[in-house]
Design a protein around this motif. Structure first.
Motif, PDB file in Angstrom:
ATOM      1  N   THR A   7      55.004  61.377  16.539  1.00 24.03           N
ATOM      2  CA  THR A   7      55.430  60.962  15.195  1.00 24.03           C
ATOM      3  C   THR A   7      56.955  60.956  15.056  1.00 24.03           C
ATOM      4  O   THR A   7      57.499  60.306  14.164  1.00 24.03           O
ATOM      5  N   PHE A   8      57.637  61.710  15.929  1.00 23.71           N
ATOM      6  CA  PHE A   8      59.109  61.690  15.930  1.00 23.71           C
ATOM      7  C   PHE A   8      59.653  60.931  17.144  1.00 23.71           C
ATOM      8  O   PHE A   8      60.823  61.077  17.495  1.00 23.71           O
ATOM      9  N   GLN A   9      58.781  60.169  17.780  1.00 26.45           N
ATOM     10  CA  GLN A   9      59.154  59.342  18.937  1.00 26.45           C
ATOM     11  C   GLN A   9      59.727  60.196  20.066  1.00 26.45           C
ATOM     12  O   GLN A   9      60.753  59.855  20.657  1.00 26.45           O
ATOM     13  N   GLY A  18      65.206  51.051  14.605  1.00 32.16           N
ATOM     14  CA  GLY A  18      64.006  50.384  15.103  1.00 32.16           C
ATOM     15  C   GLY A  18      63.439  51.026  16.347  1.00 32.16           C
ATOM     16  O   GLY A  18      62.234  51.215  16.456  1.00 32.16           O
ATOM     17  N   GLU A  19      64.307  51.409  17.275  1.00 28.25           N
ATOM     18  CA  GLU A  19      63.823  51.906  18.561  1.00 28.25           C
ATOM     19  C   GLU A  19      63.343  53.352  18.497  1.00 28.25           C
ATOM     20  O   GLU A  19      62.386  53.729  19.154  1.00 28.25           O
ATOM     21  N   ARG A  20      64.042  54.169  17.713  1.00 30.25           N
ATOM     22  CA  ARG A  20      63.729  55.602  17.771  1.00 30.25           C
ATOM     23  C   ARG A  20      63.378  56.206  16.422  1.00 30.25           C
ATOM     24  O   ARG A  20      63.105  57.388  16.335  1.00 30.25           O
ATOM     25  N   GLY A  21      63.410  55.424  15.391  1.00 33.09           N
ATOM     26  CA  GLY A  21      63.098  55.959  14.070  1.00 33.09           C
ATOM     27  C   GLY A  21      64.210  56.827  13.527  1.00 33.09           C
ATOM     28  O   GLY A  21      63.989  57.699  12.676  1.00 33.09           O
ATOM     29  N   ARG A  68      65.835  62.115  12.634  1.00 35.23           N
ATOM     30  CA  ARG A  68      64.698  61.191  12.721  1.00 35.23           C
ATOM     31  C   ARG A  68      63.684  61.466  11.617  1.00 35.23           C
ATOM     32  O   ARG A  68      63.523  62.601  11.191  1.00 35.23           O
ATOM     33  N   ARG A  69      63.007  60.408  11.252  1.00 34.66           N
ATOM     34  CA  ARG A  69      61.961  60.528  10.239  1.00 34.66           C
ATOM     35  C   ARG A  69      60.595  60.376  10.889  1.00 34.66           C
ATOM     36  O   ARG A  69      60.412  59.567  11.791  1.00 34.66           O
TER      37      ARG A  69
END
Lengths: 144, 139
Positions: free
Chosen positions: A130-132, B82-85, B116-117
């Motif tokens: 969820t946080f990549q 876009g890539e990592r939020g 980050r979200r």
């Protein structure tokens, strides 16, 4: 609800147009042909078009809402626990797209459900996704 | 002021060692310590002091706020978003408090951070993406 809002919005718009047309008609001593056409044809057509468009727009939103809720119900009926840890509980179940995985997390704000990538196998992996991040990277030293 | 900073409040110690921040999560916001990749920090300067709102909740309207001096914050560009939020980058020179109406306050240690979200999986968007990909391949 969206259906009703759509119909209401377009109907109100049609009524306003109609009212303006009627006001023009009353003010004039003789009804000009253009006003007669507007009040006799354009207004009723606007009204009908408003209701039809409102219905279609509202129906679209309603179906999206219904589809989402139906998916949730099917998932909850078929859900099975995959993994449980301090990071939450990961469930696997059926939905319209096939297999769906949902992470259930409890924190100070309450309990919430997050749909995650179906390739996730552990709750840790899922919350990291969820946080990549990967589960190897996601290790918060403080959280609330 | 621009990155990388070379001031007394630099995130580097006197010995030249970087003061690493700690990974901190508050609800749907994650402060991720960053070290080597400075590309994202270049060309941005927005010194902030006092309270800075990092993110406002869409439904509740509650906000994650950085409360204290010594924070340089910049919103993330399109690519990072876009890539990592990523929602932004922060350079914290002294401990600051991360506050929220529903979560306990947390201390953000000095260091460079990517903020980050949390995201969720959208099956509908994925389906559309796959369909577009198939259409592109067929064209």
């Amino acid at each position: 609800m969206y259906f009703l809002i759509g119909v209401l919005a377009y109907s109100v718009l049609a009524l306003i147009v109609g009212y303006v047309m009627l006001a023009i008609k009353v003010d004039g001593a003789d009804t000009p042909p253009v006003v007669a056409v507007v009040t006799g044809i354009v207004w009723p057509l606007t009204m009908v078009a408003g209701i039809v468009v409102g219905f279609l727009v509202g129906m679209n939103y309603f179906l999206m809402w219904f589809w989402k809720r139906a998916d949730e119900v099917v998932f909850r009926v078929t859900q099975k626990e995959v993994d449980r840890s301090d990071y939450g509980i990961l469930y696997r179940g059926r939905a319209s797209e096939g297999e769906r995985k949902v992470l259930v997390v409890s924190d100070t704000t309450g309990t919430y459900r997050l749909i995650v990538d179906p390739q996730m196998n552990t709750a840790h992996e899922a919350v990291a996704w969820t946080f990549q991040l990967s589960d190897k990277t996601y290790k918060p030293e403080a959280q609330s | 002021m621009s990155f990388p900073m070379k001031l007394d409040d630099s995130p580097y110690s006197e010995k030249g060692e970087r003061k690493m921040g700690k990974m901190v999560r508050q609800g749907d916001v994650l402060f991720l310590p960053r070290d080597n990749n400075l590309d994202d920090f270049e060309g941005i300067s927005m010194p902030q002091s006092g309270k800075y709102t990092v993110l406002i909740g869409e439904k509740s309207g509650h906000a994650h706020k950085l409360d204290g001096d010594g924070v340089t914050f910049a919103p993330a560009g399109e690519r990072s978003r876009g890539e990592r939020g990523a929602i932004g980058f922060a350079l914290v020179s002294k401990p600051v408090l991360l506050t929220h109406e529903e979560h306990a306050p947390l201390t953000i240690e000095p260091g460079r951070y990517e903020i980050r979200r949390q995201r969720t999986y959208d099956p509908h968007a994925v389906r559309m993406q796959r369909r577009r990909h198939v259409e592109e391949v067929m064209d």
